[in-house]
Design a protein around this motif. Structure first.
Motif, PDB file in Angstrom:
ATOM      1  N   THR A 101       0.938  -1.188   0.151  1.00  0.00           N
ATOM      2  CA  THR A 101       0.300  -0.459  -0.365  1.00  0.00           C
ATOM      3  C   THR A 101       0.819   1.266  -0.149  1.00  0.00           C
ATOM      4  O   THR A 101       1.834   1.093   0.582  1.00  0.00           O
ATOM      5  N   THR A 139      -3.655  -1.002  -1.988  1.00  0.00           N
ATOM      6  CA  THR A 139      -4.155   0.545  -1.915  1.00  0.00           C
ATOM      7  C   THR A 139      -3.285   1.866  -1.992  1.00  0.00           C
ATOM      8  O   THR A 139      -1.984   1.243  -2.043  1.00  0.00           O
ATOM      9  N   LYS A 140      -3.826   2.461  -3.268  1.00  0.00           N
ATOM     10  CA  LYS A 140      -2.845   4.026  -3.180  1.00  0.00           C
ATOM     11  C   LYS A 140      -4.398   4.949  -1.582  1.00  0.00           C
ATOM     12  O   LYS A 140      -5.474   5.534  -2.357  1.00  0.00           O
ATOM     13  N   VAL A 147      -7.965  -0.360  -3.307  1.00  0.00           N
ATOM     14  CA  VAL A 147      -8.752   0.557  -3.999  1.00  0.00           C
ATOM     15  C   VAL A 147      -7.934   1.870  -3.779  1.00  0.00           C
ATOM     16  O   VAL A 147      -6.344   1.987  -3.943  1.00  0.00           O
ATOM     17  N   THR A 148      -8.405   2.924  -4.261  1.00  0.00           N
ATOM     18  CA  THR A 148      -7.400   3.944  -5.245  1.00  0.00           C
ATOM     19  C   THR A 148      -7.930   4.936  -4.489  1.00  0.00           C
ATOM     20  O   THR A 148      -9.125   5.661  -4.866  1.00  0.00           O
ATOM     21  N   PHE A 149      -7.700   6.367  -3.228  1.00  0.00           N
ATOM     22  CA  PHE A 149      -8.708   7.116  -2.688  1.00  0.00           C
ATOM     23  C   PHE A 149      -8.426   8.130  -2.521  1.00  0.00           C
ATOM     24  O   PHE A 149      -6.554   8.743  -1.901  1.00  0.00           O
ATOM     25  N   GLU A 150      -8.798   9.176  -2.502  1.00  0.00           N
ATOM     26  CA  GLU A 150      -8.107  10.643  -2.448  1.00  0.00           C
ATOM     27  C   GLU A 150      -9.705  11.526  -1.573  1.00  0.00           C
ATOM     28  O   GLU A 150     -10.540  11.598  -2.343  1.00  0.00           O
ATOM     29  N   TYR A 192     -11.180  -2.546  -5.615  1.00  0.00           N
ATOM     30  CA  TYR A 192     -10.806  -2.622  -6.983  1.00  0.00           C
ATOM     31  C   TYR A 192     -12.154  -0.933  -6.996  1.00  0.00           C
ATOM     32  O   TYR A 192     -12.061  -1.764  -7.913  1.00  0.00           O
ATOM     33  N   ASN A 193     -12.381  -0.340  -5.965  1.00  0.00           N
ATOM     34  CA  ASN A 193     -12.783   0.806  -6.340  1.00  0.00           C
ATOM     35  C   ASN A 193     -11.614   2.459  -6.306  1.00  0.00           C
ATOM     36  O   ASN A 193     -10.631   1.684  -5.532  1.00  0.00           O
ATOM     37  N   SER A 194     -12.226   2.886  -6.887  1.00  0.00           N
ATOM     38  CA  SER A 194     -11.758   4.540  -7.105  1.00  0.00           C
ATOM     39  C   SER A 194     -12.940   5.187  -6.615  1.00  0.00           C
ATOM     40  O   SER A 194     -13.524   5.364  -7.075  1.00  0.00           O
ATOM     41  N   GLN A 243     -11.892  10.037  -6.084  1.00  0.00           N
ATOM     42  CA  GLN A 243     -11.712  10.943  -5.832  1.00  0.00           C
ATOM     43  C   GLN A 243     -11.871  12.077  -5.762  1.00  0.00           C
ATOM     44  O   GLN A 243     -13.246  11.644  -7.077  1.00  0.00           O
TER      45      GLN A 243
END
Length: 335
Positions: free
Chosen positions: A285, A301-302, A317-320, A331-333, A335
Motif C-alpha cells: 500500500t 491500495t493507494k 483501492v484508490t482513494f483521495e 478494486y474501487n476508486s 477521488q
C-alpha cells in the motif's frame, strides 16, 4: 484435540468486503480473523492440535482453501476442508465435519474473537465459553447452579434469567457423543420453524443424558460482525500486541509520523503523512499526504491527500478525499 470452525456464511453485514473474500479471512492487525481465532484457542489449550476442520461454502474457491490449510499449519495442525452446501443451521454445520468428531473437540464459530486468562481443563465433560453482557435479550445465555454447572440454555430471554452470553466457542470431551446427538437431530428432522438444526438443542439433549457443562469465562469478547465492530476489534488487538514489533522491515517512509500501536505490512510506502494510532496497513500500500487513524487498509491500495478514521478500505483501492467513516470494497476508486 481437533477444532471445527463453521464459516460457510456469506458475512452480509460486512459487505462490500465479503463480496470478494469470506468474512473470517478479513485481516485483524495483519492476520485473518480465523487465524487470530485459531491462535487464541491454541494459547488456552494444553493438548496438541491434531486437525482443524474449516466448514466452508464450496464456491469460496481454491485460493481460500489453500489459505485456510496454511493457517492450520501455523499452529502445527492438519487442515481439513469440509463443505456445507445447504445452510441448515449450526448443528448441521458442525456435522459437516463429522470425521473430526472424535476425542477432544473444540467448536468455534469464526465471527468471534476473545481474550482469556485460563487454561482449558480437558477433564470436564464440556465447556461453553461465555461473557457477561449488559443486555442478555440479544443473546443465547446459560444459567448455572450453585456448583457452577450449567442447568439451562435460554435463547434471547426477554426477562432476566442470566447475563452469561454464549460467545460461540465450545469444548467437548467426547466428540463421539456430540456426533451422535447431532446425527439424531438430522435423522429425526428435529429442527426449528426455519428448518434449521440448532446446536443448543443437541447440548440440551446431552445435558439431560448426564453431560455436565461448565462455563469458561473470557476476559473480553470481540465481534467481527460488521464494519464498526471489526474496526474496534482491530483496535483492541493492536492494543494487546503493542509491545510486539508489527512494522515490516521493508516499510519505507519519508517525512511521516507514526503513532503506535499500528500494523504496517511488507513493502508499504508512506510519505508526508500521519498514521495511527490503531491503524493496520496491508502489504504494497502507498499513502501520501494523508492522515489515517483507527482504520483497516488492506493490500495494494493507494491513498493520496486523504483524511479519515474509523474506516475499512479493501484491496486495490484508490482513494483521495476526506471522511470520518466509510467502508470501501476491493478494486474501487474514489477521488
Amino acid at each position: 484435540m481437533n477444532i471445527i470452525i463453521p464459516m460457510a456464511g456469506r458475512g452480509t453485514r460486512l459487505r462490500p468486503h465479503t463480496l470478494t473474500v469470506p468474512k473470517p479471512l478479513m485481516p485483524i492487525a495483519g492476520k485473518p480473523i480465523v487465524q487470530r481465532l485459531v491462535e487464541d484457542i491454541a494459547k488456552v489449550g494444553n493438548d496438541k492440535l491434531d486437525k482443524i476442520g474449516f466448514i466452508i461454502d464450496r464456491d469460496f474457491g481454491p485460493q481460500v482453501e489453500e489459505d485456510l490449510l496454511k493457517i492450520a499449519e501455523t499452529v502445527g495442525a492438519e487442515g481439513i476442508i469440509c463443505y456445507q452446501d445447504d445452510k441448515f443451521g449450526t448443528a448441521h454445520a458442525v456435522l459437516c465435519a463429522k470425521e473430526l468428531l472424535e476425542g477432544n473437540v473444540i467448536v468455534a464459530f469464526a465471527d468471534t474473537l476473545f481474550k482469556a486468562d485460563f487454561k482449558l481443563d480437558t477433564s470436564k465433560d464440556g465447556i461453553i465459553w461465555v461473557q457477561k453482557v449488559e443486555d442478555p435479550s440479544d443473546f443465547g445465555v446459560v444459567k448455572l447452579d450453585d456448583s457452577g454447572v450449567i442447568t439451562d440454555f435460554i435463547e434471547k430471554p426477554q426477562t432476566f434469567v442470566s447475563d452469561l452470553a454464549i460467545i460461540g466457542i465450545y469444548f467437548f470431551k467426547s466428540g463421539e457423543t456430540l456426533h451422535n446427538e447431532l446425527q439424531y437431530l438430522v435423522d429425526n428432522k428435529i429442527h426449528d420453524a426455519k428448518g434449521e438444526y440448532q446446536l443448543t438443542v443437541a447440548l440440551e439433549n446431552m445435558k439431560k443424558k448426564g453431560t455436565k457443562f461448565v462455563p469458561g469465562q473470557v476476559t473480553e469478547w470481540l465481534d467481527c460482525g460488521n464494519k464498526n465492530a471489526t474496526v474496534f476489534t482491530n483496535m483492541r488487538y493492536l492494543e494487546y500486541l503493542k509491545d510486539q514489533n508489527l512494522v515490516s522491515e521493508s516499510f519505507k517512509q519519508k517525512n511521516c509520523v507514526i503513532i503506535p500501536p499500528v500494523y504496517i505490512g511488507d513493502n508499504v510506502e508512506i510519505e508526508n503523512s500521519v498514521i495511527g494510532p490503531y491503524t493496520s496497513i496491508g502489504a504494497n500500500t502507498i499513502i501520501k499526504s494523508s492522515i489515517v487513524q483507527n482504520s483497516i487498509i488492506q493490500t495494494n491500495t493507494k491513498i493520496n491527500n486523504a483524511n479519515f478514521k474509523n474506516s475499512i478500505l479493501g484491496n486495490f483501492v484508490t482513494f483521495e478525499g476526506k471522511s470520518d467513516d466509510f467502508s470501501i470494497g476491493d478494486y474501487n476508486s474514489f477521488q
